[in-house]
Design an enzyme around this catalytic site. Structure first.
Site, PDB file in Angstrom:
ATOM      1  N   GLY A  63      94.619  25.665  62.000  1.00  0.00           N
ATOM      2  CA  GLY A  63      93.476  26.126  62.781  1.00  0.00           C
ATOM      3  C   GLY A  63      93.173  25.147  63.888  1.00  0.00           C
ATOM      4  O   GLY A  63      94.074  24.497  64.419  1.00  0.00           O
ATOM      5  N   GLU A  64      91.895  25.044  64.248  1.00  0.00           N
ATOM      6  CA  GLU A  64      91.360  24.183  65.308  1.00  0.00           C
ATOM      7  C   GLU A  64      92.126  24.284  66.627  1.00  0.00           C
ATOM      8  O   GLU A  64      92.182  23.343  67.418  1.00  0.00           O
ATOM      9  CB  GLU A  64      91.247  22.718  64.858  1.00  0.00           C
ATOM     10  N   GLY A  65      92.743  25.453  66.873  1.00  0.00           N
ATOM     11  CA  GLY A  65      93.425  25.693  68.138  1.00  0.00           C
ATOM     12  C   GLY A  65      94.761  24.995  68.270  1.00  0.00           C
ATOM     13  O   GLY A  65      95.359  24.992  69.358  1.00  0.00           O
TER      14      GLY A  65
ATOM     15  N   GLU B 251      89.494  27.923  66.358  1.00  0.00           N
ATOM     16  CA  GLU B 251      88.275  27.914  65.543  1.00  0.00           C
ATOM     17  C   GLU B 251      88.311  26.804  64.497  1.00  0.00           C
ATOM     18  O   GLU B 251      89.353  26.221  64.230  1.00  0.00           O
ATOM     19  CB  GLU B 251      88.106  29.265  64.838  1.00  0.00           C
TER      20      GLU B 251
END
Length: 341
Positions: free
Chosen positions: A306-308, A164
């Protein structure tokens, strides 16, 4: 809230009840082959378990990772107006442009491990409502966003890593955990993008205000999701469910992604059997959450981006586990003796 008999959430609950289970024959096939590979039994530790997990959920006696995909869902949160983040909401759009230009950390990780990458803009210019004064989403919006997440993984993949991006979403995740598990808000709130002490106090205050405002509606996990969550969290929950229906193993990213998983787990614990925790985040009480979910993270690198990113790194490990099981020679193939006699 709509009457339970006609709730938009009913389809989600029915979907969860109908989910397929693991393929036991595929698991046994992996165990049989593993006993024939040129290594001492159990010597590859969790890599052997990963091969079994892949087989169970791909329903393949010889699991493989040929089309891995990282999906990042991006949402905008109204609670940011409470000063809960070190960055303004404008960063959401700027980061999406950075993803598109290939300049983010996740782009480099996906490139290094040969992973597909998609990012989804979930109405970034329309923040959810500030959940300290109202529900973040109505039921229709929440279900529609979950449905979007389900459709996002269409097109064929054999391993899904979900992540996300959304300024303010660690506050949302902390509120979800506090609603699901109880305890003081301070336990669940972390520094997110790096807020100072005053910012941390504002995050705690926002979570406390949300819990008080929604106190009468926090028995139902899906109500918790729509009242305290964000569009990216709802979409991740949908993607996890769709992956289960399509027999795609899932790697969860960090603190915020796990909040979506925690909601599903609260509905039925077996909902997450096809999921592994990619890494242990340094954010908030992620370790506590993973213990409650019964998930042992594949990696622990002190990350909180974050950001996978953590899930993508773990996908490289999963690829290695599949390749090792598939391509290692058996004792017969290598002409290696299996005993001293």
């Amino acid at each position: 809230m709509t009457d339970a008999a006609s709730s938009p959430f009913d389809d989600i609950r029915r979907l969860i009840v109908s989910m397929p289970g693991p393929d036991e024959a595929a698991i046994e096939a992996v165990r049989l082959r593993d006993r024939q590979l040129t290594k001492p039994a159990g010597s590859l530790g969790r890599l052997e378990w990963i091969a079994e997990w892949l087989a169970a959920w791909q329903a393949k006696p010889l699991p493989s990772v040929d089309r891995p995909l990282v999906c990042v869902f991006a949402g905008s949160h109204g609670v940011v107006a409470r000063g809960v983040s070190a960055y303004p909401s404008e960063v959401n759009r700027q980061m999406l442009e950075n993803f598109a230009a290939g300049g983010a950390a996740i782009n480099q990780i996906c490139g290094a491990y040969g992973l597909g990458f998609k990012v989804f803009d979930l109405a970034l210019d329309m923040p959810t409502q500030d959940f300290t004064t109202g529900a973040a989403m109505d039921e229709k919006t929440c279900v529609a966003t979950m449905a979007f997440g389900m459709e996002a993984i269409a097109g064929g993949t054999d391993l899904l890593a979900v992540g996300e991006m959304g300024i303010g979403n660690t506050t949302s995740a902390a509120a979800i955990y506090a609603a699901l598990y109880g305890g003081a808000a301070e336990h669940w709130v972390g520094r997110g993008t790096g807020v100072d002490e005053e910012g941390l106090k504002r995050k705690v205050a926002a979570v406390e205000a949300a819990l008080e405002h929604h106190a009468a509606h926090l028995k139902d996990p899906l109500e918790i999701l729509r009242r305290l969550g964000g569009r990216e969290i709802a979409a991740i929950a949908g993607a996890i469910l769709a992956a289960r229906q399509q027999r795609i193993p899932v790697i969860l990213d960090g603190y915020v992604t796990t909040a979506a998983a925690a909601v599903l787990n609260a509905i039925h614990p077996s909902t997450l059997d096809h999921c592994v925790a990619g890494h242990l985040s340094a954010e908030g009480a992620h370790r506590d959450v993973l213990e409650r979910l019964g998930k042992i993270p594949l990696l622990a690198l002190g990350m909180r981006l974050g950001e996978g990113s953590g899930a993508a790194l773990a996908a490289g490990l999963v690829k290695a586990a599949a390749a090792t099981h598939r391509d290692m020679a058996t004792f017969d193939q290598a002409g290696v003796s299996t005993s001293l006699s």
